[in-house]
Design an enzyme around this catalytic site. Structure first.
Site, short mmCIF file in Angstrom:
data_model
loop_
_atom_site.label_atom_id
_atom_site.label_comp_id
_atom_site.label_asym_id
_atom_site.label_seq_id
_atom_site.Cartn_x
_atom_site.Cartn_y
_atom_site.Cartn_z
N GLU A 151 84.82 -36.25 -59.80
CA GLU A 151 85.69 -35.16 -59.37
C GLU A 151 87.14 -35.56 -59.69
O GLU A 151 87.56 -36.66 -59.31
CB GLU A 151 85.56 -34.91 -57.89
CG GLU A 151 84.18 -34.50 -57.43
CD GLU A 151 84.10 -34.42 -55.91
OE1 GLU A 151 84.70 -33.49 -55.34
OE2 GLU A 151 83.45 -35.29 -55.32
N ARG A 181 75.26 -47.11 -53.35
CA ARG A 181 76.67 -47.17 -53.73
C ARG A 181 77.22 -48.56 -53.45
O ARG A 181 76.64 -49.34 -52.69
CB ARG A 181 77.48 -46.13 -52.97
CG ARG A 181 77.50 -46.35 -51.46
CD ARG A 181 78.31 -45.28 -50.74
NE ARG A 181 79.70 -45.33 -51.11
CZ ARG A 181 80.58 -44.41 -50.74
NH1 ARG A 181 80.21 -43.37 -50.01
NH2 ARG A 181 81.85 -44.52 -51.09
N LYS A 183 87.42 -41.94 -51.21
CA LYS A 183 88.56 -41.42 -51.95
C LYS A 183 89.56 -40.73 -51.02
O LYS A 183 90.77 -40.77 -51.23
CB LYS A 183 88.08 -40.45 -53.04
CG LYS A 183 89.09 -40.27 -54.18
CD LYS A 183 88.60 -39.26 -55.20
CE LYS A 183 87.46 -39.76 -56.03
NZ LYS A 183 87.10 -38.79 -57.10
#
Length: 568
Positions: A37, A267, A277
């Site tokens: 993104e 992850r 983020k």
């Protein structure tokens, strides 16, 4: 594809690919994608995903796309798009001509949504976001049907087209999938597919005021790009049924080849930092760090600014492997990877971080000797360099103690040390100011203690680095420590504490008045060195100017990871 090749060494994802190739699934194709993104800078966790997606494609003679998931214009920016491209290229990967945007597919996604309405698989809902959450139910209780769930196809088509035309305010209506409000998987309880959002998009401008949700756009974008293996992190495991639902309900067969398969992996969680983020953006926007590329940040640009190499990050990602279960990786392993690389590559130099002047009283005034120093004892091919020695030198303040402890083996009154590549000196006295602070030391040297001299084999316990006062180059040095004091600052947030309360107040120390040997005057931005006894350092490419060097400490010399491995 040569099916006679033996299967590749396997992690569980490669094992799936091996099986697919064996069965000629997807006609022997392997096509992955990295879909960030563009709402922030990439971090070390994204580096793991980049290495995995591009690496699997390369290892299987396949392809990997770079695709920007640009479905939320309120948080996206061209700056992030450009930074992501820079980071992927810097890590050593190439998407060639396969760079895409989810916004490339907005028209098709809209047409697919009309198809879902016509087939009775989607409806326009007037519930607010809060009401949708309340109607959704819980893990132990089923959800309730929206009062708008049974609208006619004609009414839903009309309302959705009017949503697109901008007739309704933001948040007043959404398009939802009609699946099962009693599903044990909350993601399948009529999830939102489209919402109204008036924000200028960095590519499409103000053309659209409705935007698709990730869970709808992502599987269909994968399908349109003929992706075979859609690799996601574990938090998307519960979303996989919705991924498959979208692919099953939408007829994209004329525009794509095959059906993507979503596969989840753990992850990266790295100690002493945060990987959200949102939190990283908060640290930047609220001024806790000096931008996305602050060398304390776990962003790829921050690691690059600190002096990490792409090879060391790829090595780190390879070492941590691919797992199905989340775990915490010690920052010490990342530090070990860069140390191991620079140990063979970085020239050794002498830099005094906190200078203390030493006058060698029995050394001839005005005399300068040029001594030879090896550039890297681990790599003899790097040769040697000349360094000047004179009557006045600098040593580290911490290398002198007026009242030494038993385990202090540096310089003290009446004590001796060896100067690296030079002589043994003895401290005769200390000069102090009116407050008792030590200004300089008065010493003598043993002229025969230099290598090859009559007393060169004389043993002293301490060795210090140094630089000649008259030849020293002034430098600015930034010393970095962990950004957070706590190993897992996210854990404290679960207990109600603010993760920022764990920020390390000593994460940066700036030394303005350091002194280096004169050869560093030729150093260029981007060069890396080992400062003897101090660690590995990087010439900052942005703040360094001709005659004004700024060094960032990449990592100290102490390698806790290597010591742990040796003790096993």
């Amino acid at each position: 594809m040569n099916t006679n090749n033996p299967p590749l060494p396997t992690n569980f994802i490669q094992a799936i690919i091996n099986d697919d190739l064996k069965n000629n699934k997807n006609n022997g194709r392997v096509h992955t994608r990295f879909p960030p993104e563009p709402n922030g800078y990439l971090h070390i966790g994204h580096a793991k995903a980049i290495c995995l997606n591009f690496g699997l494609a390369a290892a299987n003679q396949g392809l990997c796309n770079l695709r920007f998931d640009d479905t939320n214009p309120s948080k996206e920016d061209v700056e992030y798009v450009e930074s992501i491209q820079t980071d992927v290229k810097w890590l050593g990967f190439d998407w060639e001509d396969r760079m895409f945007y989810t916004s490339d597919y907005f028209e098709r996604l809209y047409e697919y949504a009309l198809g879902l309405i016509k087939s009775g698989d989607a409806y326009v809902c007037n519930l607010s976001a809060q009401e949708i959450r309340e109607f959704r139910g819980t893990l132990t209780s089923p959800g309730q049907d929206s009062p708008y769930r049974n609208r006619s196809v004609e009414e839903n088509l009309d309302l959705f087209q009017r949503m697109k035309a901008g007739e309704f305010p933001d948040g007043s209506r959404v398009l939802r999938a009609k699946i099962d409000m009693a599903s044990p998987n909350l993601n399948m309880r009529d999830p939102v597919l489209y919402r109204i959002l008036r924000a200028t998009h960095h590519r499409t401008g103000d053309k659209w005021c409705i935007y698709p949700m990730y869970d709808y756009a992502h599987p269909l974008s994968d399908a349109l790009e003929s992706i075979t293996h859609s690799i996601c992190t574990l938090e998307f495991a519960d979303h996989r049924p919705l991924y498959d639902w979208a692919l099953e309900k939408v007829d994209y067969s004329r525009e794509a080849e095959g059906q993507p398969q979503q596969i989840e992996f753990a992850r990266l969680n790295l100690s002493h930092t945060v990987m959200s983020k949102r939190k990283l953006r908060e640290l930047v926007m609220q001024g806790y760090v000096d931008g996305w590329d602050d060398p304390r940040m776990p962003t790829i640009s921050g690691l690059r600014r600190r002096g990490y190499t792409p090879e060391s990050i790829r090595d780190f990602c390879d070492r941590i492997g691919v797992a199905k279960r989340d775990s915490m990786v010690d920052m010490a392993l990342l530090e070990h990877c860069i140390r191991e690389e620079l140990n063979l590559q970085a020239p050794r130099v002498m830099v005094v971080l906190r200078p203390l002047r030493v006058v060698i009283e029995n050394y001839p005034e005005g005399q300068v000797e040029w001594l030879e120093a090896e550039n890297n004892p681990e790599n003899p091919a790097m040769g040697s360099r000349p360094i000047p020695f004179s009557r006045e030198i600098y040593i580290e303040q911490e290398d002198f103690m007026e009242n030494p402890s038993k385990k202090f083996f540096r310089l003290s009154l009446g004590g001796e040390i060896r100067l690296k590549n030079a002589y043994i000196i003895k401290c005769e006295s200390a000069v102090k100011d009116e407050n008792g602070a030590i200004l300089e030391l008065r010493c003598t040297y043993d002229p025969d203690s230099r290598s090859g001299g009559a007393t060169s084999g004389r043993k002293v316990k301490g060795t210090s680095h140094w630089v000649s006062v008259d030849h020293a180059i002034k430098a600015k040095v930034r010393l970095y420590e962990h950004l957070f004091s706590d190993e897992n600052p996210d854990e404290n947030e679960e207990g109600g504490a603010d993760y920022k309360s764990e920020l390390n107040r000593n994460s940066i120390t700036v030394l303005e008045d350091c002194r280096s040997e004169p050869g560093l005057a030729a150093a260029e931005p981007g060069n890396r060195f080992q400062f003897l006894r101090q660690g590995y350092f990087f010439v900052d490419p942005f703040d360094s100017k001709e005659g004004e060097l700024v060094f960032n400490r990449i990592v100290s010399l102490r390698d806790t990871w290597a010591k742990v491995q040796k003790s096993k």
